[in-house]
Design a protein around this motif. Structure first.
Motif, PDB file in Angstrom:
ATOM      1  N   LYS A  88       0.827  -1.202   0.000  1.00  0.00           N
ATOM      2  CA  LYS A  88       0.000   0.000   0.000  1.00  0.00           C
ATOM      3  C   LYS A  88       0.860   1.251   0.000  1.00  0.00           C
ATOM      4  O   LYS A  88       0.574   2.224  -0.706  1.00  0.00           O
ATOM      5  CB  LYS A  88      -0.916  -0.016   1.222  1.00  0.00           C
ATOM      6  N   LYS A  89       1.940   1.258   0.775  1.00  0.00           N
ATOM      7  CA  LYS A  89       2.808   2.431   0.844  1.00  0.00           C
ATOM      8  C   LYS A  89       3.521   2.686  -0.479  1.00  0.00           C
ATOM      9  O   LYS A  89       3.789   3.828  -0.848  1.00  0.00           O
ATOM     10  CB  LYS A  89       3.836   2.254   1.967  1.00  0.00           C
ATOM     11  N   MET A  97       1.245  10.208   1.710  1.00  0.00           N
ATOM     12  CA  MET A  97       1.900   9.665   2.899  1.00  0.00           C
ATOM     13  C   MET A  97       1.928  10.685   4.031  1.00  0.00           C
ATOM     14  O   MET A  97       1.700  10.342   5.202  1.00  0.00           O
ATOM     15  CB  MET A  97       3.320   9.218   2.540  1.00  0.00           C
ATOM     16  N   GLU A  98       2.203  11.953   3.701  1.00  0.00           N
ATOM     17  CA  GLU A  98       2.206  12.995   4.727  1.00  0.00           C
ATOM     18  C   GLU A  98       0.808  13.194   5.309  1.00  0.00           C
ATOM     19  O   GLU A  98       0.638  13.360   6.517  1.00  0.00           O
ATOM     20  CB  GLU A  98       2.721  14.305   4.122  1.00  0.00           C
ATOM     21  N   GLU A 103      -2.997  12.296   9.827  1.00  0.00           N
ATOM     22  CA  GLU A 103      -4.257  11.745  10.333  1.00  0.00           C
ATOM     23  C   GLU A 103      -4.030  10.850  11.540  1.00  0.00           C
ATOM     24  O   GLU A 103      -4.780  10.890  12.516  1.00  0.00           O
ATOM     25  CB  GLU A 103      -4.952  10.964   9.217  1.00  0.00           C
ATOM     26  N   PHE A 104      -2.971  10.050  11.508  1.00  0.00           N
ATOM     27  CA  PHE A 104      -2.696   9.156  12.627  1.00  0.00           C
ATOM     28  C   PHE A 104      -2.190   9.914  13.849  1.00  0.00           C
ATOM     29  O   PHE A 104      -2.489   9.547  14.976  1.00  0.00           O
ATOM     30  CB  PHE A 104      -1.674   8.094  12.207  1.00  0.00           C
ATOM     31  N   THR A 105      -1.411  10.964  13.629  1.00  0.00           N
ATOM     32  CA  THR A 105      -0.916  11.725  14.777  1.00  0.00           C
ATOM     33  C   THR A 105      -2.015  12.571  15.408  1.00  0.00           C
ATOM     34  O   THR A 105      -2.020  12.793  16.621  1.00  0.00           O
ATOM     35  CB  THR A 105       0.236  12.632  14.340  1.00  0.00           C
ATOM     36  N   ASN A 106      -2.967  13.032  14.584  1.00  0.00           N
ATOM     37  CA  ASN A 106      -4.068  13.842  15.108  1.00  0.00           C
ATOM     38  C   ASN A 106      -5.263  13.013  15.550  1.00  0.00           C
ATOM     39  O   ASN A 106      -6.264  13.561  16.009  1.00  0.00           O
ATOM     40  CB  ASN A 106      -4.531  14.840  14.039  1.00  0.00           C
ATOM     41  N   LEU A 107      -5.169  11.706  15.392  1.00  0.00           N
ATOM     42  CA  LEU A 107      -6.302  10.861  15.744  1.00  0.00           C
ATOM     43  C   LEU A 107      -6.593  10.902  17.237  1.00  0.00           C
ATOM     44  O   LEU A 107      -7.733  11.012  17.664  1.00  0.00           O
ATOM     45  CB  LEU A 107      -6.015   9.419  15.300  1.00  0.00           C
ATOM     46  N   CYS A 108      -5.555  10.829  18.043  1.00  0.00           N
ATOM     47  CA  CYS A 108      -5.733  10.851  19.499  1.00  0.00           C
ATOM     48  C   CYS A 108      -4.544  11.581  20.110  1.00  0.00           C
ATOM     49  O   CYS A 108      -3.563  10.955  20.517  1.00  0.00           O
ATOM     50  CB  CYS A 108      -5.842   9.427  20.038  1.00  0.00           C
TER      51      CYS A 108
END
Length: 266
Positions: A88-89, A97-98, A103-108
């Motif tokens: 996928k990457k 990718m950025e 999205e993952f860092t701002n998820l929680c």
């Protein structure tokens, strides 16, 4: 060589050579003990020691292999997820990718996000946040202004991949009922698929390599007529090619000979 056999390695060159020549015609078991080194216990014990060392090394190798196999079985799901993640990457651009990383860092933000082999999240603490984001993603319509085809993850494929395969080019095939094929690769592949084969069968034309790249019905029929005519020229025609000779030695083909014979001229 002497040390490997357990023999003495001291003395002059001539003595060492004589000691080595003794082993050429005499087995080690029959040699006198004075030729062996002090630390050696004889050829039999040295041989058994070497065999035991080989067995121990083989046991260690087998143990390591068994551990590795068991470890692979336990981590089989993780390995498969890692492979899928890598594939996928490789299909993502730098901007995608950025965006995914943000999205993952701002998820929680109040809890740590650990990027491991399978992107392990602290689910126990962020369960409610994940449920909300998933529901929002389902309700939100996917933004696809270029109308790109969807990938395996339900999202539009990257634009560079879209341009690479030429998916913006439309190829229509009249033989397939004016069916549209997007991309050169799909167009070339459709000549061997069932839809094109069925159309050629309905026209009474064999689906051979001669008809590749031909999508028009009239062009296919004209080419088929030319092929049939060419095959007819090369075919044996006895009326024109079979020869007959009369009494005077004149040679005629079968048709001319029969006509002259009926008229009584020969």
């Amino acid at each position: 060589a002497l040390a490997a056999l357990g023999l003495k390695t001291g003395g002059t060159v001539q003595q060492r050579a004589e000691r080595l020549l003794l082993t050429k015609h005499t087995p080690l078991e029959k040699l006198d003990k004075k030729h062996f080194a002090k630390g050696s216990h004889g050829p039999r014990q040295n041989g058994s020691t070497a065999v035991s060392q080989d067995i121990n090394s083989l046991k260690q190798i087998a143990l390591v292999e068994a551990k590795m196999k068991k470890l692979c079985d336990l981590l089989s799901k993780t390995i498969e997820q890692t492979k899928e993640n890598v594939v996928k990457k490789q299909a993502l651009t730098y901007e995608e990718m950025e965006q995914e990383r943000e999205e993952f860092t701002n998820l929680c933000p109040q809890h740590p996000v650990r990027m491991a082999v399978g992107r392990v999240l602290n689910v126990g603490a962020c369960e409610e946040t994940q449920v909300d984001t998933e529901s929002d993603d389902e309700d939100q319509q996917i933004y696809n202004p270029l109308k790109l085809p969807m990938g395996w993850d339900g999202k539009p494929i990257p634009y560079w991949l879209y341009k690479l395969h030429g998916l913006g080019q439309e190829f229509k095939c009249e033989i397939c009922g004016n069916y549209s094929y997007w991309g050169r690769r799909a167009f070339e592949r459709h000549f061997k698929e069932w839809r094109h084969q069925h159309g050629m069968r309905c026209l009474g034309i064999p689906n051979t390599k001669n008809f590749n790249e031909i999508t028009n019905i009239q062009e296919a029929q004209e080419l088929w007529e030319k092929i049939r005519e060419r095959q007819g020229v090369n075919k044996w025609r006895p009326d024109l090619e079979e020869e007959y000779e009369d009494k005077e030695g004149n040679i005629y083909n079968k048709k001319t000979y029969t006509d002259l014979q009926r008229q009584g001229l020969i």
